[in-house]
Structures are given as structure tokens and as C-alpha cells.
Design an enzyme around this catalytic site. Structure first.
Site, PDB file in Angstrom:
ATOM      1  N   GLU A 109      90.577  18.171  70.735  1.00 46.83           N
ATOM      2  CA  GLU A 109      89.974  17.217  69.811  1.00 46.83           C
ATOM      3  C   GLU A 109      88.457  17.193  69.985  1.00 46.83           C
ATOM      4  O   GLU A 109      87.933  17.675  71.002  1.00 46.83           O
ATOM      5  CB  GLU A 109      90.558  15.823  70.086  1.00 46.83           C
ATOM      6  CG  GLU A 109      92.078  15.731  69.984  1.00 46.83           C
ATOM      7  CD  GLU A 109      92.597  15.790  68.539  1.00 46.83           C
ATOM      8  OE1 GLU A 109      92.017  16.522  67.715  1.00 46.83           O
ATOM      9  OE2 GLU A 109      93.606  15.116  68.252  1.00 46.83           O
ATOM     10  N   ASP A 135      89.911  17.767  61.879  1.00 46.01           N
ATOM     11  CA  ASP A 135      88.748  17.395  62.688  1.00 46.01           C
ATOM     12  C   ASP A 135      88.155  18.600  63.422  1.00 46.01           C
ATOM     13  O   ASP A 135      87.355  18.450  64.339  1.00 46.01           O
ATOM     14  CB  ASP A 135      89.134  16.289  63.687  1.00 46.01           C
ATOM     15  CG  ASP A 135      90.252  16.710  64.635  1.00 46.01           C
ATOM     16  OD1 ASP A 135      90.664  17.890  64.605  1.00 46.01           O
ATOM     17  OD2 ASP A 135      90.718  15.857  65.421  1.00 46.01           O
ATOM     18  N   HIS A 137      89.776  20.809  65.265  1.00 45.32           N
ATOM     19  CA  HIS A 137      90.382  21.180  66.552  1.00 45.32           C
ATOM     20  C   HIS A 137      91.113  22.519  66.469  1.00 45.32           C
ATOM     21  O   HIS A 137      91.624  22.902  65.422  1.00 45.32           O
ATOM     22  CB  HIS A 137      91.307  20.080  67.097  1.00 45.32           C
ATOM     23  CG  HIS A 137      92.578  19.855  66.352  1.00 45.32           C
ATOM     24  ND1 HIS A 137      93.198  18.616  66.297  1.00 45.32           N
ATOM     25  CD2 HIS A 137      93.383  20.689  65.645  1.00 45.32           C
ATOM     26  CE1 HIS A 137      94.306  18.715  65.602  1.00 45.32           C
ATOM     27  NE2 HIS A 137      94.446  19.957  65.185  1.00 45.32           N
ATOM     28  N   ASP A 189     100.285  24.514  72.455  1.00 48.63           N
ATOM     29  CA  ASP A 189     100.301  23.108  72.853  1.00 48.63           C
ATOM     30  C   ASP A 189     101.698  22.506  72.723  1.00 48.63           C
ATOM     31  O   ASP A 189     102.591  23.095  72.116  1.00 48.63           O
ATOM     32  CB  ASP A 189      99.282  22.294  72.035  1.00 48.63           C
ATOM     33  CG  ASP A 189      99.286  22.652  70.549  1.00 48.63           C
ATOM     34  OD1 ASP A 189     100.276  23.236  70.076  1.00 48.63           O
ATOM     35  OD2 ASP A 189      98.313  22.338  69.863  1.00 48.63           O
TER      36      ASP A 189
END
Ligand code: PGA
Length: 274
Positions: A143, A136, A138, A67
Site C-alpha cells: 500500500e 492506489d 499498489h 500475497d
């Protein structure tokens, strides 16, 4: 999913290094998927040390990073490209032309993402994908709510991710709000996956990934349905697993299982293929 629990970050990195070494040397894998973040840093130090010991070699290895922030140039000190250059690429014998990165300053987000998928496919796909995990749940920047079928795409970062990543920036408001990321589907196409997590603040996400339902609200949970995943964590990151004892025993049993099977096959007069 194979879960390996180690005493500390250093042991996690050493174990992970062995997996990467075997992938490069024994399996002859040539295409790696790489993460940024704090978690892989010790592994990257191990890779640099492994190269210096001439155990591994990156001269014919290609990489794809997971990313990149939207709006940061490759040479921006907070960009993931810059992070990888300074933490790993400058210190190993990888060819610059073999390094693949999403362009955070693209003028066409959709075309950039589609081209990244094409570049991965052109090299025959990612063989070993290394991952961290967000608080979270990810993987990459997928997400909660990201489709488990997703391909490389742009994403709006959650408040939680922005807060977590603010430590790399002068002020929280400097953290980009958007990023480009390989999709969950892109990650799942890798032949082999190695996920690392350390520290208590990852314990809830690790438990959801390993023991929770497969759900787009925890993109890492998709890994449960991948055929070749090793999760290497420390005790702090493992601390919220309900079946902690079972996972530990299953990991310890792995080598014993092969010894047992080899003996049983020999006893049955079968060729020893293990
Ligand atoms: P970290 O990030 O390694 O810095 O904790 C992991 C991630 O967000 O994927």
C-alpha cells in the site's frame, strides 16, 4: 519500461499470454510469481488453453503467489490460495509441491515471511513476475507508504483496498484488515516483470506508475527502475497518460527498431545477431 496498449481486455490477455509463453518456452523460465484479482483471470484462461494446445507445460514450473489475507485458511473460499486453486492450479498440470503460498493462518508472521523469502531464493529467484495494480498504485499488497526496499511482510490494508475487495465477500466488514505480501524489493528482484491493467478505474494509478515520480506513495512506480518490465493495458487504463501518443508510438516502433538495426548492421558488414 515497455508500454503496450491494446483495444480491450481480451487483447491484453492474448498479448500477455505470448509473453508468458516466450518466458516458459524460449527463455526456459521455471519460477513464476503470480497475482490474484480480476485482472489476470483472462490470462489464466489463456494459459489453460495454451496448455490444452500443448504450447506450454507446467509440469516443472514452480509458482509463488504475491500475497494472502491474514486470518483465512487455504481452503477458505475467499482466500487467495482458494482463488488460485479454482481459477488456475486445478486446471493445469502443475505439481502441488511446486505451488508456494504465504500461510494466512501462520502462528509467526515474521518467520513465515522470512521463510517465503528463503524459499524463493532456494529456487534461484523468480524469473517472471506477473502483476496487477491497485487503484492506489499498489503491487502485491504494498500500500502507499510501503518501502520500495521492502521484503515479504505483513501489511495493514487501506480503506480503499478493503472497499475494492469487498466485492468478493458478503459484507465489507468480512474483508480481512491485514495481509501478508511480497515486498516491493522482492518483486523488483524478479528477472522479468509483466504488469496488466484494464479499465478506467486504473487510469490514475497507471499514469502515476509510468509517468509519475518514483515514490513509495505509488509502489508500482518502483518498476520504472527495473530493467525488464512490460506493462500491457487497454485504452481505458491508458486514458490518463500525458504522453499517450508517445507511448503508443514507442510500442509500435519496437519491432521496426530491430528491423532497422539488423539492416544497419548488415550494411556496416557486421554479423547479424538479431
Ligand atoms: P484487480 O486487483 O485485478 O482485482 O483489479 C488488482 C490489485 O489490487 O493488485
Amino acid at each position: 519500461m515497455r508500454v503496450v496498449i491494446k483495444d480491450n481486455e481480451k487483447q491484453v490477455a492474448e498479448y500477455a499470454y505470448e509473453i508468458v509463453r516466450m518466458a516458459l518456452v524460449d527463455r526456459q523460465y521455471k519460477v513464476l510469481g503470480l497475482p490474484t484479482g480480476s485482472t489476470p483471470l483472462l490470462l489464466y484462461s489463456e494459459l489453460i488453453a495454451g496448455l490444452n494446445r500443448t504450447e506450454i507445460d507446467f509440469s516443472d514450473i514452480s509458482t509463488f503467489n504475491l500475497d494472502e489475507y491474514l486470518g483465512l485458511s487455504a481452503d477458505h473460499p475467499r482466500s487467495y490460495r482458494y482463488f488460485m486453486e479454482t481459477r488456475l492450479f486445478e486446471k493445469i498440470n502443475i505439481k502441488p509441491s511446486n505451488i508456494h503460498f504465504l500461510n494466512g493462518l501462520t502462528d509467526n508472521v515474521e518467520a513465515e515471511c522470512a521463510e517465503y523469502e528463503d524459499q524463493i531464493a532456494a529456487l534461484g529467484g523468480i524469473k517472471l513476475q506477473i502483476l496487477g495494480i491497485g487503484r492506489d498504485g499498489h503491487i502485491g499488497f504494498n500500500e502507499p507508504g510501503s518501502s520500495l526496499e521492502s521484503r515479504t511482510h505483513y501489511v495493514t490494508l487501506t480503506k480503499e483496498t478493503i472497499a475494492d475487495n469487498a466485492r468478493f465477500f458478503d459484507r465489507e466488514k468480512d474483508v480481512p484488515r491485514w495481509a501478508l505480501t511480497m515486498g516491493v524489493g522482492t518483486v523488483m528482484d524478479a528477472e522479468q516483470i509483466l504488469l496488466l491493467a484494464t479499465g478506467e478505474n486504473k487510469a490514475a494509478a497507471v499514469a502515476a506508475m509510468i509517468e509519475g515520480p518514483i515514490t513509495q506513495m505509488c509502489s508500482a512506480s518502483a518498476l520504472q527502475s527495473h530493467p525488464d518490465v512490460t506493462v500491457v493495458i487497454d485504452w481505458a487504463a491508458a486514458s490518463k497518460l500525458q504522453h499517450l501518443e508517445y507511448w503508443k508510438q514507442a510500442a509500435d516502433d519496437y519491432d521496426e527498431m530491430y528491423d532497422f538495426l539488423t539492416a544497419a548492421r548488415r550494411h556496416a558488414g557486421l554479423e547479424d545477431s538479431y
